[in-house]
Design a protein around this motif. Structure first.
Motif, PDB file in Angstrom:
ATOM      1  N   THR A  33       1.743   6.499  -6.626  1.00 42.91           N
ATOM      2  CA  THR A  33       0.397   8.021  -7.287  1.00 42.91           C
ATOM      3  C   THR A  33       0.618   8.812  -6.716  1.00 42.91           C
ATOM      4  N   PHE A  34       1.273   9.461  -6.282  1.00 47.75           N
ATOM      5  CA  PHE A  34       1.590  10.949  -5.348  1.00 47.75           C
ATOM      6  C   PHE A  34       2.686  11.313  -6.777  1.00 47.75           C
ATOM      7  N   SER A  62       1.242   4.342  -3.045  1.00 44.88           N
ATOM      8  CA  SER A  62       0.518   5.230  -2.430  1.00 44.88           C
ATOM      9  C   SER A  62       1.630   6.224  -2.929  1.00 44.88           C
ATOM     10  N   TYR A  66       0.903  -1.354   0.003  1.00 47.13           N
ATOM     11  CA  TYR A  66      -0.127  -0.242   0.004  1.00 47.13           C
ATOM     12  C   TYR A  66       0.801   1.592  -0.278  1.00 47.13           C
ATOM     13  N   MET A  67       1.901   1.526   0.460  1.00 49.31           N
ATOM     14  CA  MET A  67       2.600   2.312   0.728  1.00 49.31           C
ATOM     15  C   MET A  67       3.263   2.663  -0.826  1.00 49.31           C
TER      16      MET A  67
END
Length: 132
Positions: A27-28, A24, A20-21
């Protein structure tokens, strides 16, 4: 060794959190690139080619390949240990190259912002070589 389901559940949750990290972060990162793409291409196409521009391009675009490999390793269930080792080594080499290029770029920026102070450059380089 006795079977412990709590250990496997904890390991799976840790792996899920890590995945998940990375998703994310990716995505950022992609959002940041999409927002500044026009200004960045204008800057890159209008400025002259130099070593600093090359270092900027490596520092700016190398994380894409690093994150692609990390995400591929996270979501792909590869049973071949040879391919797994190659990907781990590639991830490590890209990670080291990322850290080295970004540190060099930050030292260069600091050196220029401090009006090319040689004492500061010597302090930064000695700290860099002592810590690595």
């Amino acid at each position: 060794m006795e079977y412990s389901p709590s250990y496997h559940v904890a390991a799976a949750r840790s792996l899920q959190f890590t995945t998940y990290m990375y998703v994310s972060i990716t995505t950022f990162w992609c959002y940041d690139y999409a927002c500044s793409l026009r200004e960045e291409w204008t800057f890159l196409l209008r400025s002259d080619w130099s070593k600093v521009k090359g270092m900027y391009i490596v520092t700016r675009y190398l994380p894409f390949s690093f994150l692609a490999i990390v995400l591929w390793m996270s979501f792909n269930t590869n049973e071949n240990p040879c391919i797994c080792w190659v990907l781990i080594i590639l991830e490590s080499v890209l990670g080291i190259a990322l850290v080295f290029s970004s540190e060099c770029f930050f030292m260069l920026r600091t050196y220029v912002l401090w009006n090319k102070n040689r004492i500061l450059l010597a302090a930064m380089l000695s700290t860099f070589f002592v810590s690595s």
